[in-house]
Design an enzyme around this catalytic site. Structure first.
Site, PDB file in Angstrom:
ATOM      1  N   LYS A   1       0.893  -1.171   0.000  1.00 51.26           N
ATOM      2  CA  LYS A   1       0.000   0.000   0.000  1.00 51.26           C
ATOM      3  C   LYS A   1       0.929   1.217   0.000  1.00 51.26           C
ATOM      4  CE  LYS A   1      -3.772   2.428   1.058  1.00 51.26           C
ATOM      5  NZ  LYS A   1      -5.120   2.444   0.489  1.00 51.26           N
TER       6      LYS A   1
ATOM      7  N   GLY B   1      -7.242   6.011  -2.836  1.00 49.78           N
ATOM      8  CA  GLY B   1      -8.314   6.744  -3.515  1.00 49.78           C
ATOM      9  C   GLY B   1      -8.535   6.165  -4.901  1.00 49.78           C
TER      10      GLY B   1
HETATM   11 MG   LIG Z   1      -8.459   1.152   1.492  1.00 47.88          MG
END
Ligand SMILES: [Mg+2]
Ligand SMILES: Nc1ncnc2c1ncn2[C@@H]1O[C@H](COP(=O)(O)OP(=O)(O)O)[C@@H](O)[C@H]1O
Length: 217
Positions: free
Chosen positions: A37, A114
């Site tokens: 991430k 996002g």
């Molecule tokens: Mg998420």
């Protein structure tokens, strides 16, 4: 080495849940799964952070730092959260971290932040990272009203940059989907010229009971 880049039509659409379900599916096939991430924001808020759910679902032994090299408290766009911390996200550091995560695994599941046009730094968008990593995209979207436009916009923006859209996943998919949801699935399939899958509501505390998520086979 296989990998996927999980993006979505926006924030809070289910990217983390879908990425987790995918990581779990790959782990259940016996693969060593790494998760990634690029930036986590909103750590000040309650609840399990994205990188923690991803790690749990993937049965990964990576550290927080290895999964998410940039982590911030405020719930803001990554470029802003970084600026508030007095720094800027460095694309080359992100790429190095993602490649390092991938190198120790059979498969990498990367969750974006996002949507595709969210800035990681002022001049480097989530889409740029997806292009640099080169993995096919999983586009996560809501099943209900408004999703056709958001999903087709995302597919166009992806393909305009040369990205491959592997599948669209609608989540959470109702047990008895109403006509609008069923029609949305068909319309996105037809107009987006893309495979569309669904993910039912999952008990996030217990990945052992989750259904497999796959496509193209
Ligand atoms: Mg998420
Ligand atoms: N299939 C699903 N099962 C359970 N919860 C879901 C599902 N899809 C979406 N959600 C819920 O929707 C919210 C947003 O999901 P999340 O994956 O965190 O979104 P994103 O990563 O896109 O911001 C969360 O509260 C999550 O629990």
């Amino acid at each position: 080495m296989t990998g996927v880049f999980v993006t979505g039509t926006g924030t809070e659409v289910g990217k983390t849940v879908v990425a987790a379900a995918l990581a779990r599916t790959l782990a259940a096939e016996g693969k060593r799964v790494a998760v990634f991430k690029p930036a986590v924001t909103g750590l000040d808020e309650e609840g399990e952070a994205d990188h923690q759910l991803l790690k749990r679902a993937a049965k990964s032994t990576q550290s927080d730092e290895e999964i998410a090299p940039y982590r911030y408290g405020p719930p803001a766009s990554p470029h802003l959260a970084a600026a508030m911390a007095g720094e800027e996200i460095d694309p080359s550091r992100l790429l190095a971290a993602a490649r390092s995560a991938a190198s120790g695994a059979d498969a990498l599941v990367c969750e974006g932040v996002g949507g595709l046009l969210v800035p990681l730094s002022p001049g480097y968008l989530v889409r740029d990272l997806a292009v640099d990593l080169g993995y096919p995209l999983v586009v996560v979207a809501s099943p209900g009203l408004g999703t056709i436009n958001h999903t087709l916009l995302t597919i166009e923006v992806a393909r305009a940059a040369g990205l491959e859209v592997a599948v669209v996943v609608l989540t959470p998919w109702p047990e008895r989907p109403p006509a609008v949801e069923r029609s949305n699935l068909e319309t996105i399939t037809a107009l987006g010229e893309v495979e569309v899958r669904t993910l039912p509501w999952l008990d996030l505390t217990d990945p052992t009971g989750w259904p497999r998520l796959s496509w193209g086979r």
